[in-house]
Structure formats: C-alpha cells, structure tokens
Design an enzyme around this catalytic site. Structure first.
Site, PDB file in Angstrom:
ATOM      1  N   ASP A 170       0.832  -1.205   0.000  1.00  0.00           N
ATOM      2  CA  ASP A 170       0.000   0.000   0.000  1.00  0.00           C
ATOM      3  C   ASP A 170       0.868   1.258   0.000  1.00  0.00           C
ATOM      4  O   ASP A 170       1.969   1.259   0.549  1.00  0.00           O
ATOM      5  CB  ASP A 170      -0.910  -0.018   1.244  1.00  0.00           C
ATOM      6  CG  ASP A 170      -2.097   0.905   1.076  1.00  0.00           C
ATOM      7  OD1 ASP A 170      -2.357   1.384  -0.041  1.00  0.00           O
ATOM      8  OD2 ASP A 170      -2.780   1.159   2.091  1.00  0.00           O
ATOM      9  N   ASN A 215     -10.544  -3.457  -6.252  1.00  0.00           N
ATOM     10  CA  ASN A 215      -9.724  -2.459  -6.959  1.00  0.00           C
ATOM     11  C   ASN A 215     -10.267  -2.075  -8.338  1.00  0.00           C
ATOM     12  O   ASN A 215      -9.879  -1.049  -8.906  1.00  0.00           O
ATOM     13  CB  ASN A 215      -8.266  -2.926  -7.102  1.00  0.00           C
ATOM     14  CG  ASN A 215      -7.469  -2.844  -5.813  1.00  0.00           C
ATOM     15  OD1 ASN A 215      -6.512  -3.582  -5.605  1.00  0.00           O
ATOM     16  ND2 ASN A 215      -7.845  -1.941  -4.909  1.00  0.00           N
TER      17      ASN A 215
HETATM   18  C1  FPP Z   1      -1.985   0.076  -3.326  1.00  0.00           C
HETATM   19  O1  FPP Z   1      -1.519   1.395  -3.257  1.00  0.00           O
HETATM   20  C2  FPP Z   1      -1.505  -0.552  -4.534  1.00  0.00           C
HETATM   21  C3  FPP Z   1      -2.286  -1.198  -5.452  1.00  0.00           C
HETATM   22  C4  FPP Z   1      -3.733  -1.374  -5.328  1.00  0.00           C
HETATM   23  C5  FPP Z   1      -1.691  -1.741  -6.670  1.00  0.00           C
HETATM   24  C6  FPP Z   1      -0.485  -2.585  -6.413  1.00  0.00           C
HETATM   25  C7  FPP Z   1       0.223  -2.738  -7.660  1.00  0.00           C
HETATM   26  C8  FPP Z   1       1.548  -2.720  -7.797  1.00  0.00           C
HETATM   27  C9  FPP Z   1       2.506  -2.605  -6.694  1.00  0.00           C
HETATM   28  C10 FPP Z   1       2.096  -2.900  -9.127  1.00  0.00           C
HETATM   29  C11 FPP Z   1       2.286  -4.381  -9.244  1.00  0.00           C
HETATM   30  C12 FPP Z   1       2.799  -4.719 -10.489  1.00  0.00           C
HETATM   31  C13 FPP Z   1       3.256  -5.931 -10.743  1.00  0.00           C
HETATM   32  C14 FPP Z   1       4.010  -6.075 -11.963  1.00  0.00           C
HETATM   33  C15 FPP Z   1       3.051  -7.102  -9.883  1.00  0.00           C
HETATM   34  P1  FPP Z   1      -2.554   2.572  -3.366  1.00  0.00           P
HETATM   35  O2  FPP Z   1      -2.704   2.929  -4.794  1.00  0.00           O
HETATM   36  O3  FPP Z   1      -3.835   2.189  -2.694  1.00  0.00           O
HETATM   37  O4  FPP Z   1      -1.828   3.706  -2.585  1.00  0.00           O
HETATM   38  P2  FPP Z   1      -2.503   4.852  -1.716  1.00  0.00           P
HETATM   39  O5  FPP Z   1      -3.085   4.185  -0.510  1.00  0.00           O
HETATM   40  O6  FPP Z   1      -1.338   5.714  -1.389  1.00  0.00           O
HETATM   41  O7  FPP Z   1      -3.516   5.538  -2.568  1.00  0.00           O
END
Ligand code: FPP
Length: 235
Positions: A22, A70
């Site tokens: 996250d 998501n």
């Molecule tokens: C959460 O951070 C992250 C996600 C929902 C997406 C995770 C995806 C990746 C790390 C890329 C993965 C790629 C591969 C190739 C496996 P958030 O967007 O909720 O962050 P925030 O809480 O700061 O908004």
C-alpha cells in the site's frame, strides 16, 4: 527470487510471508505525479522484495497486487496496473527458466483478457515443479476465496466440510502456513487479504510507502517477527 538451485539457509523463522503493498498513490502525490507513477515504482519494489525473500530462503511469498474491489478505481489507473502486470507476465515467461520459482495466481482469472489469462496459465504450468513459491493475488478477495472453496467442495459432493477440507481447496493449498503479513503505507487493516490463512499469522504494519520499501525493511519486519511469542491459542 532465488536463481540458486542449491538449498539456502533460512534463518528468518518464516516459511510464508504476505505483503499488502500500500501507498503507491501517496508516494506519487508527494512528488506531484499521477498515481500511475507510484504503481510503476511499486512494481519495481515488488521485484526487489521478491528477489530478496528468495535470497534469504523464504519458501513462499504472497503479494496482494489487485483486489476484487480495486476494479472500482478510475479506469486510467486500472489500465496502468493491467499494463504493468501484462509487461510483468511477458518478462516472467521470458525469464522463467532462470529462476527456481513456482508462480501461482490467486484469484478468479476469468475476468482478465484471454491473452493475459493464457499467460498466467502457461506460467503456472511451466513453473509448477520449482521449489520457491510466489503467489500473486490478482482479482483476489479473501471472502471470495473461502466461498469458492466451500462451493467447490459442495460440487464435489461434500455435505459438510472440515477445516482441512477448506484449507485444501484454497488457492494457497500448496503453500506453507502463513507466518507473517506485512502492510506498508500506515493503515492497520487486512483489507480482505488471506482471511483464512491469517488466522495465526503475525501482523506487521509500517508507515513506509510501498515504492520506498526494500530489503532493509524486510529485515526490520523479520527482526520484529523474531521477537513475537507465537502461542497458536495455547499458553
Ligand atoms: C496500493 O496502493 C496498490 C495497489 C492497489 C496496486 C499494487 C500494484 C503494484 C505494486 C504494481 C504491481 C505490479 C506488478 C508487476 C506485480 P494505493 O494505490 O492504494 O496507494 P494509496 O493508498 O497511497 O492511494
């Protein structure tokens, strides 16, 4: 993850670790950049952490990449995560032979475009005999996984189910027991990740945002884990 076919001594006490990755969006915002920029760097952290866990001999690592919830994000953001994922699947197919990793995709694959789905199935098949497990939770929800498992058992003719039946029907059926969940980004919740498997797992929360998370942070989580007294309901 581990390129090495020789056994690696695992001194972490952890057989299976899960990561809730996250903080990508906030990491990008801090830099005045769009959320997609954070996911791009998040994907790099994912690769580094996966490599490192293999290097220190952890047998199974589960990453929460994309939840069943998501899909509610703006289309542009969903598309960017799918592009990263698609690129990673290509990389995985190309490089699979170099690694000793068994890839397993946790979640309902049927919602992905046929090309991506076929790649996932191919990667799972081609890596099935490898030693170290990397589970990628994609279109995954813990409640959904439990419901699917029970329905699968009912379809097989079971009238009632045991805990072992359910454990054996989960996407993670071939992974060791989950020891530790690490969540980055400061929030302290499980967010529908590995609900059944986390019954006796230790939880570790850190304010570090996922794109900043690396080997030293994995070490800090392991050091914290080593101090825990795990009683599994006993005394
Ligand atoms: C959460 O951070 C992250 C996600 C929902 C997406 C995770 C995806 C990746 C790390 C890329 C993965 C790629 C591969 C190739 C496996 P958030 O967007 O909720 O962050 P925030 O809480 O700061 O908004």
């Amino acid at each position: 993850m581990s390129k090495c076919k020789a056994p690696i001594e695992n001194t972490s006490g952890i057989e299976h670790i899960g990561f809730i990755m996250d903080g990508n969006g906030r990491w990008a915002k801090k830099r005045g950049m769009p959320r997609e920029y954070g996911h791009k760097f998040g994907a790099e952290s994912f690769k580094k952490v996966m490599e490192y866990c293999g290097k220190i001999g952890i047998r199974a690592v589960t990453f929460y990449v994309f939840s069943t919830e998501n899909w509610k994000r703006p289309q542009k953001e969903v598309d960017s995560i799918m592009d990263l994922l698609s690129g990673y699947l290509d990389e995985c197919q190309r490089e699979l032979r170099k690694y000793n990793i068994r890839f397993v995709f946790l979640g309902d694959k049927s919602v992905f475009p046929a090309q991506m789905r076929d790649k996932m199935i191919d990667i799972e098949r081609a890596s099935a005999d490898n030693e170290y497990t990397v589970n990628l939770a994609l279109n995954y929800g813990g409640r959904d996984e439990i419901v699917r498992s029970v329905n699968k058992l009912i379809a097989e003719g079971k009238k009632s189910v045991t805990e072992d039946d359910i454990s054996g029907a989960l996407y993670t059926k071939d992974s060791p027991e989950l020891d530790l969940i690490v969540r980055t980004g400061g929030d302290m919740r499980i967010s529908n990740f590995l609900l059944w498997q986390s019954a006796y797992a230790e939880l570790y929360f850190t304010d570090v945002l996922w794109p900043d998370f690396g080997a030293a942070d994995v070490d800090a989580a392991i050091e914290d884990f080593k101090k825990r007294k795990r009683r599994f309901g006993g005394v």
